[in-house]
Design a protein around this motif. Structure first.
Motif, PDB file in Angstrom:
ATOM      1  N   GLN A   6      -3.985  18.540  -2.577  1.00 29.69           N
ATOM      2  CA  GLN A   6      -4.949  17.585  -2.035  1.00 29.69           C
ATOM      3  C   GLN A   6      -4.179  16.612  -1.141  1.00 29.69           C
ATOM      4  O   GLN A   6      -3.222  15.981  -1.594  1.00 29.69           O
ATOM      5  CB  GLN A   6      -5.670  16.845  -3.152  1.00 29.69           C
ATOM      6  CG  GLN A   6      -6.657  17.710  -3.919  1.00 29.69           C
ATOM      7  CD  GLN A   6      -7.611  16.888  -4.758  1.00 29.69           C
ATOM      8  OE1 GLN A   6      -7.854  15.711  -4.488  1.00 29.69           O
ATOM      9  NE2 GLN A   6      -8.150  17.500  -5.800  1.00 29.69           N
ATOM     10  N   LEU A   7      -4.595  16.530   0.103  1.00 31.99           N
ATOM     11  CA  LEU A   7      -3.866  15.758   1.111  1.00 31.99           C
ATOM     12  C   LEU A   7      -4.495  14.381   1.291  1.00 31.99           C
ATOM     13  O   LEU A   7      -5.708  14.265   1.483  1.00 31.99           O
ATOM     14  CB  LEU A   7      -3.865  16.520   2.440  1.00 31.99           C
ATOM     15  CG  LEU A   7      -3.264  15.821   3.655  1.00 31.99           C
ATOM     16  CD1 LEU A   7      -1.777  15.538   3.461  1.00 31.99           C
ATOM     17  CD2 LEU A   7      -3.478  16.671   4.911  1.00 31.99           C
ATOM     18  N   PHE A   8      -3.647  13.347   1.253  1.00 28.21           N
ATOM     19  CA  PHE A   8      -4.078  11.982   1.535  1.00 28.21           C
ATOM     20  C   PHE A   8      -3.110  11.355   2.529  1.00 28.21           C
ATOM     21  O   PHE A   8      -1.894  11.505   2.399  1.00 28.21           O
ATOM     22  CB  PHE A   8      -4.126  11.133   0.256  1.00 28.21           C
ATOM     23  CG  PHE A   8      -5.267  11.479  -0.659  1.00 28.21           C
ATOM     24  CD1 PHE A   8      -6.478  10.816  -0.564  1.00 28.21           C
ATOM     25  CD2 PHE A   8      -5.125  12.478  -1.615  1.00 28.21           C
ATOM     26  CE1 PHE A   8      -7.533  11.135  -1.410  1.00 28.21           C
ATOM     27  CE2 PHE A   8      -6.172  12.811  -2.457  1.00 28.21           C
ATOM     28  CZ  PHE A   8      -7.380  12.137  -2.359  1.00 28.21           C
ATOM     29  N   HIS A   9      -3.664  10.653   3.517  1.00 28.92           N
ATOM     30  CA  HIS A   9      -2.851   9.987   4.527  1.00 28.92           C
ATOM     31  C   HIS A   9      -2.690   8.506   4.184  1.00 28.92           C
ATOM     32  O   HIS A   9      -3.640   7.849   3.736  1.00 28.92           O
ATOM     33  CB  HIS A   9      -3.479  10.136   5.915  1.00 28.92           C
ATOM     34  CG  HIS A   9      -3.443  11.544   6.427  1.00 28.92           C
ATOM     35  ND1 HIS A   9      -4.510  12.409   6.296  1.00 28.92           N
ATOM     36  CD2 HIS A   9      -2.453  12.255   7.043  1.00 28.92           C
ATOM     37  CE1 HIS A   9      -4.192  13.583   6.820  1.00 28.92           C
ATOM     38  NE2 HIS A   9      -2.953  13.513   7.277  1.00 28.92           N
ATOM     39  N   PHE A  10      -1.487   7.998   4.416  1.00 29.75           N
ATOM     40  CA  PHE A  10      -1.137   6.606   4.115  1.00 29.75           C
ATOM     41  C   PHE A  10      -0.792   5.880   5.422  1.00 29.75           C
ATOM     42  O   PHE A  10       0.378   5.783   5.801  1.00 29.75           O
ATOM     43  CB  PHE A  10       0.051   6.560   3.147  1.00 29.75           C
ATOM     44  CG  PHE A  10      -0.303   6.894   1.733  1.00 29.75           C
ATOM     45  CD1 PHE A  10      -0.334   5.916   0.758  1.00 29.75           C
ATOM     46  CD2 PHE A  10      -0.640   8.193   1.378  1.00 29.75           C
ATOM     47  CE1 PHE A  10      -0.666   6.224  -0.557  1.00 29.75           C
ATOM     48  CE2 PHE A  10      -0.984   8.514   0.077  1.00 29.75           C
ATOM     49  CZ  PHE A  10      -1.002   7.526  -0.894  1.00 29.75           C
ATOM     50  N   PRO A  11      -1.806   5.394   6.129  1.00 28.86           N
ATOM     51  CA  PRO A  11      -1.529   4.706   7.396  1.00 28.86           C
ATOM     52  C   PRO A  11      -0.830   3.373   7.168  1.00 28.86           C
ATOM     53  O   PRO A  11      -0.983   2.744   6.110  1.00 28.86           O
ATOM     54  CB  PRO A  11      -2.932   4.489   7.989  1.00 28.86           C
ATOM     55  CG  PRO A  11      -3.827   4.425   6.790  1.00 28.86           C
ATOM     56  CD  PRO A  11      -3.233   5.388   5.791  1.00 28.86           C
ATOM     57  N   LYS A  12      -0.066   2.966   8.154  1.00 25.96           N
ATOM     58  CA  LYS A  12       0.628   1.677   8.049  1.00 25.96           C
ATOM     59  C   LYS A  12      -0.384   0.537   8.154  1.00 25.96           C
ATOM     60  O   LYS A  12      -1.233   0.529   9.043  1.00 25.96           O
ATOM     61  CB  LYS A  12       1.684   1.550   9.152  1.00 25.96           C
ATOM     62  CG  LYS A  12       2.521   0.277   9.017  1.00 25.96           C
ATOM     63  CD  LYS A  12       3.719   0.296   9.938  1.00 25.96           C
ATOM     64  CE  LYS A  12       3.348  -0.006  11.359  1.00 25.96           C
ATOM     65  NZ  LYS A  12       4.529  -0.199  12.217  1.00 25.96           N
ATOM     66  N   ASN A  13      -0.283  -0.414   7.265  1.00 23.12           N
ATOM     67  CA  ASN A  13      -1.142  -1.601   7.269  1.00 23.12           C
ATOM     68  C   ASN A  13      -0.413  -2.698   8.040  1.00 23.12           C
ATOM     69  O   ASN A  13       0.312  -3.515   7.469  1.00 23.12           O
ATOM     70  CB  ASN A  13      -1.440  -2.035   5.830  1.00 23.12           C
ATOM     71  CG  ASN A  13      -2.473  -3.139   5.758  1.00 23.12           C
ATOM     72  OD1 ASN A  13      -2.665  -3.890   6.716  1.00 23.12           O
ATOM     73  ND2 ASN A  13      -3.146  -3.252   4.624  1.00 23.12           N
ATOM     74  N   GLN A  14      -0.605  -2.702   9.363  1.00 26.70           N
ATOM     75  CA  GLN A  14       0.158  -3.620  10.211  1.00 26.70           C
ATOM     76  C   GLN A  14      -0.193  -5.080   9.937  1.00 26.70           C
ATOM     77  O   GLN A  14       0.676  -5.950   9.977  1.00 26.70           O
ATOM     78  CB  GLN A  14      -0.089  -3.292  11.686  1.00 26.70           C
ATOM     79  CG  GLN A  14       0.827  -4.065  12.624  1.00 26.70           C
ATOM     80  CD  GLN A  14       0.663  -3.627  14.064  1.00 26.70           C
ATOM     81  OE1 GLN A  14       0.532  -2.443  14.347  1.00 26.70           O
ATOM     82  NE2 GLN A  14       0.659  -4.587  14.972  1.00 26.70           N
ATOM     83  N   GLY A  15      -1.465  -5.349   9.656  1.00 24.45           N
ATOM     84  CA  GLY A  15      -1.858  -6.728   9.361  1.00 24.45           C
ATOM     85  C   GLY A  15      -1.147  -7.270   8.134  1.00 24.45           C
ATOM     86  O   GLY A  15      -0.718  -8.440   8.112  1.00 24.45           O
ATOM     87  N   TYR A  16      -0.997  -6.418   7.127  1.00 28.60           N
ATOM     88  CA  TYR A  16      -0.279  -6.818   5.914  1.00 28.60           C
ATOM     89  C   TYR A  16       1.170  -7.165   6.246  1.00 28.60           C
ATOM     90  O   TYR A  16       1.710  -8.182   5.792  1.00 28.60           O
ATOM     91  CB  TYR A  16      -0.349  -5.681   4.895  1.00 28.60           C
ATOM     92  CG  TYR A  16       0.457  -5.909   3.633  1.00 28.60           C
ATOM     93  CD1 TYR A  16      -0.093  -6.551   2.535  1.00 28.60           C
ATOM     94  CD2 TYR A  16       1.784  -5.467   3.551  1.00 28.60           C
ATOM     95  CE1 TYR A  16       0.645  -6.750   1.379  1.00 28.60           C
ATOM     96  CE2 TYR A  16       2.529  -5.672   2.399  1.00 28.60           C
ATOM     97  CZ  TYR A  16       1.953  -6.305   1.317  1.00 28.60           C
ATOM     98  OH  TYR A  16       2.697  -6.512   0.178  1.00 28.60           O
ATOM     99  N   LEU A  17       1.816  -6.308   7.048  1.00 28.10           N
ATOM    100  CA  LEU A  17       3.211  -6.553   7.409  1.00 28.10           C
ATOM    101  C   LEU A  17       3.366  -7.824   8.233  1.00 28.10           C
ATOM    102  O   LEU A  17       4.317  -8.589   8.043  1.00 28.10           O
ATOM    103  CB  LEU A  17       3.771  -5.361   8.193  1.00 28.10           C
ATOM    104  CG  LEU A  17       4.088  -4.095   7.408  1.00 28.10           C
ATOM    105  CD1 LEU A  17       4.726  -3.064   8.319  1.00 28.10           C
ATOM    106  CD2 LEU A  17       4.994  -4.375   6.216  1.00 28.10           C
ATOM    107  N   GLU A  18       2.439  -8.039   9.160  1.00 30.57           N
ATOM    108  CA  GLU A  18       2.547  -9.238  10.000  1.00 30.57           C
ATOM    109  C   GLU A  18       2.430 -10.501   9.160  1.00 30.57           C
ATOM    110  O   GLU A  18       3.202 -11.456   9.337  1.00 30.57           O
ATOM    111  CB  GLU A  18       1.458  -9.214  11.084  1.00 30.57           C
ATOM    112  CG  GLU A  18       1.593 -10.358  12.080  1.00 30.57           C
ATOM    113  CD  GLU A  18       0.714 -10.184  13.300  1.00 30.57           C
ATOM    114  OE1 GLU A  18       0.428 -11.203  13.964  1.00 30.57           O
ATOM    115  OE2 GLU A  18       0.306  -9.036  13.594  1.00 30.57           O
ATOM    116  N   ASN A  19       1.490 -10.538   8.223  1.00 32.20           N
ATOM    117  CA  ASN A  19       1.354 -11.697   7.339  1.00 32.20           C
ATOM    118  C   ASN A  19       2.600 -11.883   6.486  1.00 32.20           C
ATOM    119  O   ASN A  19       3.054 -13.011   6.252  1.00 32.20           O
ATOM    120  CB  ASN A  19       0.125 -11.538   6.449  1.00 32.20           C
ATOM    121  CG  ASN A  19      -1.172 -11.714   7.206  1.00 32.20           C
ATOM    122  OD1 ASN A  19      -1.211 -12.422   8.208  1.00 32.20           O
ATOM    123  ND2 ASN A  19      -2.232 -11.062   6.752  1.00 32.20           N
TER     124      ASN A  19
END
Length: 287
Positions: free
Chosen positions: A156-169
């Protein structure tokens, strides 16, 4: 790490999976942003001593040991150098037929799964196709295209996109300027790398020098050429040079200069082919 903040949609999806007791025996997590943390969280759900509606408590003995990667029935496999060897996977598959030390369940987490030798990947197919009732496999990759198709199709494939807003904060909380936090949040691959960047004066100096370099590229090639020597001194090792190209790519993308961006890609390919960092930047300027 707060998974609910880091990957809110995936956290909610897997919360519902655990509450319904419908965890699959084989997952492929594509992307480096919180994937390992979620894999450990799922592992905790198999052994937690104080489950609440299927969710791990995070505080019991089993949860703490799993978090520290010290739990005997949760095995984390990583590449040795640039390869996960066939013998490593064969040893792992031998464990599939055994009961766990702490109970019936076992969880196997394979990091950088794309680095498995093809023979090693094929060794996993039997487990994935005929899983033991209490054995679970979670494969992690940052390059989904290199994972053996037969493995990919059975997970079962799941993608984990980067949470840029989280990193910026996160970077703003580290007292970076707004423009620095925005730029580094685009360059960093994950939370650990973002924090490392914020605490590394060389990275911050590189960011400022590369901004000047791009300004000179657009207005005065002679000054840009002179700036190359400064960049070569600042980025004295391969890791810093690799980050330099990532920074440069983001800066040029923001400037919306397709010609310079294309030349940057060409320079990076030359560098990857072992042309010196200073030489490729000089080529970049005069091309």
């Amino acid at each position: 790490m707060n998974l609910a903040q880091l990957q809110p949609k995936l956290y909610e999806t897997f919360t519902q999976i655990l509450k319904a007791d419908r965890m699959s025996h084989a997952y492929l997590f594509s992307g480096d942003f919180g994937s390992f943390d979620l894999a450990l969280w799922l592992a905790k759900s198999r052994f937690c001593e104080q489950l609440s509606d299927g969710l791990p408590c995070q505080n019991c003995r089993a949860c703490r040991l799993i978090e520290n990667q010290e739990f005997s029935d949760v095995k984390v496999i990583e590449p040795q150098g640039q390869l996960i060897k066939t013998d490593t996977i064969r040893e792992l598959t031998r464990d599939f037929s055994r009961s766990g030390f702490e109970g019936e369940a076992q969880v196997f987490i394979i990091k950088d799964a794309e680095k498995m030798h093809s023979n090693a990947a094929n060794s996993l197919l039997k487990f994935i196709e005929e899983p033991q009732s209490q054995s679970y496999m979670i494969l992690l990759t940052d390059d989904e295209g290199k994972v053996l198709p037969t493995i990919k199709s059975r997970c079962q494939l799941f993608h984990f996109p980067k949470n840029q807003g989280y990193l910026e904060n996160l970077l703003l909380q580290e007292s970076l300027l707004k423009n620095q936090a925005t730029l580094l949040s685009q360059v960093a691959r994950n939370e650990a790398e973002a924090l490392a960047f914020s605490q590394n004066n060389k990275i911050l100096d590189l960011e400022q020098t590369l901004e000047k370099f791009v300004n000179y590229l657009e207005k005065d090639k002679n000054r840009a050429y002179l700036e190359v020597a400064r960049l070569a001194v600042l980025a004295s090792d391969k890791d810093l040079q690799e980050v330099s190209f990532r920074l440069l790519t983001v800066i040029l993308s923001q400037r919306q200069n397709p010609d310079l961006l294309n030349r940057c890609y060409q320079a990076r390919r030359m560098w990857q082919a072992n042309v010196s960092f200073q030489n490729v930047l000089e080529y970049f300027v005069i091309a």
